[in-house]
Design an enzyme around this catalytic site. Structure first.
Site, PDB file in Angstrom:
ATOM      1  N   LYS A   1      -0.425   6.392   8.326  1.00 33.38           N
ATOM      2  CA  LYS A   1      -1.604   5.843   7.643  1.00 33.38           C
ATOM      3  C   LYS A   1      -2.880   6.184   8.413  1.00 33.38           C
ATOM      4  O   LYS A   1      -3.907   6.544   7.820  1.00 33.38           O
ATOM      5  CB  LYS A   1      -1.450   4.316   7.495  1.00 33.38           C
ATOM      6  CG  LYS A   1      -0.417   3.968   6.444  1.00 33.38           C
ATOM      7  CD  LYS A   1       0.009   2.510   6.433  1.00 33.38           C
ATOM      8  CE  LYS A   1       1.197   2.386   5.480  1.00 33.38           C
ATOM      9  NZ  LYS A   1       1.817   1.088   5.413  1.00 33.38           N
TER      10      LYS A   1
ATOM     11  N   GLN B   1       1.658  -4.413   8.020  1.00 36.93           N
ATOM     12  CA  GLN B   1       2.862  -3.583   7.891  1.00 36.93           C
ATOM     13  C   GLN B   1       4.097  -4.478   7.846  1.00 36.93           C
ATOM     14  O   GLN B   1       4.285  -5.328   8.711  1.00 36.93           O
ATOM     15  CB  GLN B   1       2.921  -2.614   9.090  1.00 36.93           C
ATOM     16  CG  GLN B   1       4.012  -1.582   8.996  1.00 36.93           C
ATOM     17  CD  GLN B   1       3.797  -0.591   7.847  1.00 36.93           C
ATOM     18  OE1 GLN B   1       2.703  -0.110   7.608  1.00 36.93           O
ATOM     19  NE2 GLN B   1       4.872  -0.301   7.127  1.00 36.93           N
TER      20      GLN B   1
ATOM     21  N   ASP C   1      -2.636  -2.760  -0.597  1.00 32.86           N
ATOM     22  CA  ASP C   1      -1.206  -2.565  -0.881  1.00 32.86           C
ATOM     23  C   ASP C   1      -0.859  -3.086  -2.277  1.00 32.86           C
ATOM     24  O   ASP C   1       0.213  -2.782  -2.802  1.00 32.86           O
ATOM     25  CB  ASP C   1      -0.346  -3.337   0.142  1.00 32.86           C
ATOM     26  CG  ASP C   1       0.147  -2.445   1.280  1.00 32.86           C
ATOM     27  OD1 ASP C   1       0.160  -1.212   1.107  1.00 32.86           O
ATOM     28  OD2 ASP C   1       0.527  -3.000   2.332  1.00 32.86           O
TER      29      ASP C   1
END
Ligand code: NDP
Length: 284
Positions: free
Chosen positions: A52, A96, A119
């Site tokens: 990322k 995460q 997300d």
């Protein structure tokens, strides 16, 4: 023989568009920024976070990597999230997953403001997606849709089968296919006659997490096959849920693993981050 849907090429195109959008924002004095929080030392998570950060650099997006020790308490994590949530210089915010067992994932996800939830995991964004309102789409299902669209095959009216019903892949993938007027079937571990159901799919999305789960006899001739799975086979090699060689003989289009959905997932995160920065700039 199926045409390979090249994740690398499609992801590069998305990232190029994102980079152009980022450049425009920077010219207006706004530097899009993604903050990624990781708790503990999960090796797979470390790889994903590194990816990322690299994608951000490629697109010109600023990234903040916040690595907290495994012993971090839920309250400490929530405090850090609140700090980043309130920071106007941070446009996208994600934690995460998975988190260590002593931290409740749902509580943590809901601490992310929906406008920074790149997300697309918060209940607000999931709900908006359900009712067809503007929202951040979860990256993997959004990437699958881009890959299906890239084939030029019309989705409307087609039989689409999704294997898997997780909140982050299976369910939202089914919802996005429904939004584009596919007739959608969701299969899971209790599904009866799964092979027959799949063999009737014009579009098949496999999100199971088992190497070689989808065999050649489950593929309808000419189908679009999207392999979300990330597994290791008996030789330790990275592979998807689909027996690629057998499926490619029957499918019309197929995604490879590696080089497929994973790359598009990453690209969609960059797209969401750009959109977050654009929307926050407009809201000022
Ligand atoms: P989950 O483990 O949360 O879900 C797996 C789903 O598969 C469940 O719904 C389960 O059914 C179903 N399933 C398991 N066994 C069977 C079976 N024998 N028959 C039918 N259905 C079955 O996984 P995720 O959705 O998080 O991920 C799926 C895969 O995608 C994994 O390999 C993961 O690594 C990969 N992935 C890839 C990403 C990418 O960017 N490419 C991103 C995210 C995930 P039930 O609900 O009944 O248990």
């Amino acid at each position: 023989m199926a045409i390979r849907i090249e994740g690398k090429l499609l992801a590069a195109q998305v990232k190029e568009r994102v980079a152009a959008g980022v450049k425009e924002l920077k010219e207006k004095g706004i530097e899009p920024c993604l903050a990624v929080i990781m708790v503990g030392e999960n090796p797979a998570s470390q790889v994903y976070v590194k990816g990322k950060v690299k994608d951000c650099a490629e697109c010109g997006i600023k990234s903040l990597e916040i690595h907290l020790p495994a012993e971090t308490t839920q309250n400490e994590l929530l405090q850090k999230l609140a700090e980043l949530a309130g920071d106007a210089g941070v446009h996208g915010l994600l934690v995460q997953l998975p988190l260590p067992a002593h931290i409740d994932e749902k509580t943590v996800i809901e601490a992310i403001p929906p406008q920074k939830d790149v997300d697309g995991f918060t209940a607000v964004n999931v709900g908006r997606m359900m009712i067809g309102e503007e929202c951040f789409l979860p990256c993997t299902p959004a990437g699958c849709m881009e890959m299906i669209r890239s084939t030029g095959v019309s989705i409307s009216g087609k039989n689409a089968v999704v294997i898997g019903r997780s909140n982050i892949v299976g369910k939202p993938a089914a919802m996005l296919l429904l939004r584009e007027n596919a007739t959608v079937t969701i299969c899971h571990s209790r599904t009866e006659n799964l092979k027959q159901v799949c063999a009737n799919a014009d579009i098949l999305v496999a999100a199971v997490g088992r190497a070689g789960f989808v065999t050649g006899d489950m593929i309808k001739p000419g189908a679009v096959v999207i392999d979300v799975g990330i597994n290791r086979n008996a030789q330790g090699k990275l592979c998807g849920d689909v027996d690629y060689d057998a499926a490619a003989e029957k499918a019309g289009y197929i995604t490879p693993v590696p080089g497929g959905v994973g790359l598009m997932t990453r690209a969609m995160l960059m797209q969401n981050t750009l959109q977050a920065a654009q929307k926050q700039a407009l809201a000022k």
